[in-house]
Design a protein around this motif. Structure first.
Motif, PDB file in Angstrom:
ATOM      1  N   ILE A  56       0.807  -1.119   0.050  1.00 31.06           N
ATOM      2  CA  ILE A  56       0.108   0.142   0.154  1.00 31.06           C
ATOM      3  C   ILE A  56       0.812   1.125   0.013  1.00 31.06           C
ATOM      4  N   THR A  57       0.615   1.931  -1.205  1.00 36.19           N
ATOM      5  CA  THR A  57       1.720   3.159  -1.183  1.00 36.19           C
ATOM      6  C   THR A  57       0.545   4.447  -1.401  1.00 36.19           C
ATOM      7  N   ASN A  58       1.621   5.555  -1.558  1.00 38.65           N
ATOM      8  CA  ASN A  58       0.815   6.644  -2.035  1.00 38.65           C
ATOM      9  C   ASN A  58      -0.371   7.077  -1.251  1.00 38.65           C
ATOM     10  N   THR A  59      -0.346   6.873  -0.121  1.00 37.05           N
ATOM     11  CA  THR A  59      -1.584   7.458   0.880  1.00 37.05           C
ATOM     12  C   THR A  59      -1.618   8.976   0.949  1.00 37.05           C
ATOM     13  N   LYS A  60      -2.934   9.215   0.885  1.00 34.69           N
ATOM     14  CA  LYS A  60      -3.078  10.663   1.011  1.00 34.69           C
ATOM     15  C   LYS A  60      -4.380  11.060   1.604  1.00 34.69           C
ATOM     16  N   MET A  61      -4.876  12.230   2.037  1.00 37.57           N
ATOM     17  CA  MET A  61      -5.822  12.536   2.575  1.00 37.57           C
ATOM     18  C   MET A  61      -6.184  13.983   2.049  1.00 37.57           C
ATOM     19  N   LEU A  62      -7.340  14.185   1.639  1.00 38.56           N
ATOM     20  CA  LEU A  62      -8.026  15.267   0.756  1.00 38.56           C
ATOM     21  C   LEU A  62      -8.318  16.039   1.714  1.00 38.56           C
ATOM     22  N   GLU A  63      -9.067  17.381   1.629  1.00 39.13           N
ATOM     23  CA  GLU A  63      -9.724  18.041   2.434  1.00 39.13           C
ATOM     24  C   GLU A  63     -10.743  17.611   3.027  1.00 39.13           C
ATOM     25  N   LEU A  64     -11.044  17.796   4.287  1.00 38.73           N
ATOM     26  CA  LEU A  64     -12.114  17.300   5.143  1.00 38.73           C
ATOM     27  C   LEU A  64     -13.324  17.980   4.814  1.00 38.73           C
ATOM     28  N   GLY A  65     -14.520  17.203   4.778  1.00 35.33           N
ATOM     29  CA  GLY A  65     -15.688  17.872   4.775  1.00 35.33           C
ATOM     30  C   GLY A  65     -16.486  18.088   6.154  1.00 35.33           C
TER      31      GLY A  65
END
Length: 251
Positions: A107-116
């Motif tokens: 599992i690579t390139n984990t990311k979190m976008l802007e919270l809603g």
């Protein structure tokens, strides 16, 4: 002609009126933390996002025991899924044979976008949406077989509670994967394998095991983050939630 006695009486009435207590016409609870709504929302989202990242959420996602979970799920399923992991498609169509076991599942390139952020209609609860993404790299001794892009959202319910001492704090209510938000797509393929079959089978098994694995990382961490938020921010949020004051105007 104006009488002096009348003036004395009028002044006396004014003095009595000044001593009267006139209650406020509006009895709604006052906002004890009147910072601009936009600032309050921004500060909350910034604090939650920063602490999720600082708490190691993305690193935790790369350490998910996904391969073990896939093996367990595949062992209870029939057909091609049963041979998918722990005997990866022991044989696929066209007579193309693969080695019996996956050597690596990264599992690579984990990311979190802007919270809603969304507030319940009654104003007493907040719903925080955490959008996550990762890349799943399936490898065999012959090299990488395929890479999958995986996206999923988690929704955390936040409530304000008051303890016996009258102190207020924020707690996590429901915390779960948002149904229908899991999206799995092919990023890359290697060779001439019948990839679509492989992608379909992986997607089916991932749908069963991945949301729960990620949830086990997201929800406890989020609860810990609420306990450590700045006290001024907590007081501002809890005051609004307890009194049902709307401050989130859009998702």
């Amino acid at each position: 002609m104006f009488q002096a006695g009348g003036l004395i009486v009028f002044c006396g009435l004014l003095a009595q009126l000044e001593g009267l207590y006139l209650p406020d016409a509006i009895t709604l609870p006052r906002d004890l933390h009147p910072q601009p709504v936009s600032d309050l929302i921004t500060n909350l989202k910034t604090a939650l996002s920063g602490n999720l990242l600082a708490g190691g959420l993305l690193d935790d996602l790369t350490q998910l025991p996904l391969l073990d979970s896939l093996k367990g799920e595949a062992g209870t399923s029939g057909g091609m899924v049963g041979g998918l992991v722990g005997g990866l498609l022991g044989k696929v169509s066209s007579g193309v044979s693969l080695l019996t076991d996956i050597i690596d599942l990264q599992i690579t390139n984990t990311k979190m976008l802007e919270l809603g952020l969304e507030q319940s209609p009654d104003g007493h609860r907040l719903y925080v949406t955490i959008p996550l993404g990762l890349v799943l790299n399936v490898k065999t001794p012959l090299g990488s077989v395929l890479k999958l892009s995986v996206k999923l959202n988690y929704t955390v319910e936040v409530k304000a509670v008051r303890n016996e001492q009258g102190e207020t704090h924020l707690v996590v209510g429901n915390c779960a994967h948002r149904p229908g938000s899991l999206d799995i797509s092919l990023l890359n393929r290697v060779g001439l394998l019948p990839i679509q079959n492989l992608v379909d089978e992986f997607s089916g098994v991932l749908t069963k095991v991945l949301p729960e694995l990620v949830q086990d990382r997201v929800c406890p961490l989020f609860n810990k983050i609420l306990e450590g938020l700045d006290i001024t921010l907590v007081h501002a949020i809890t005051h609004k939630l307890i009194h049902g004051l709307q401050f989130v105007t859009k998702f």
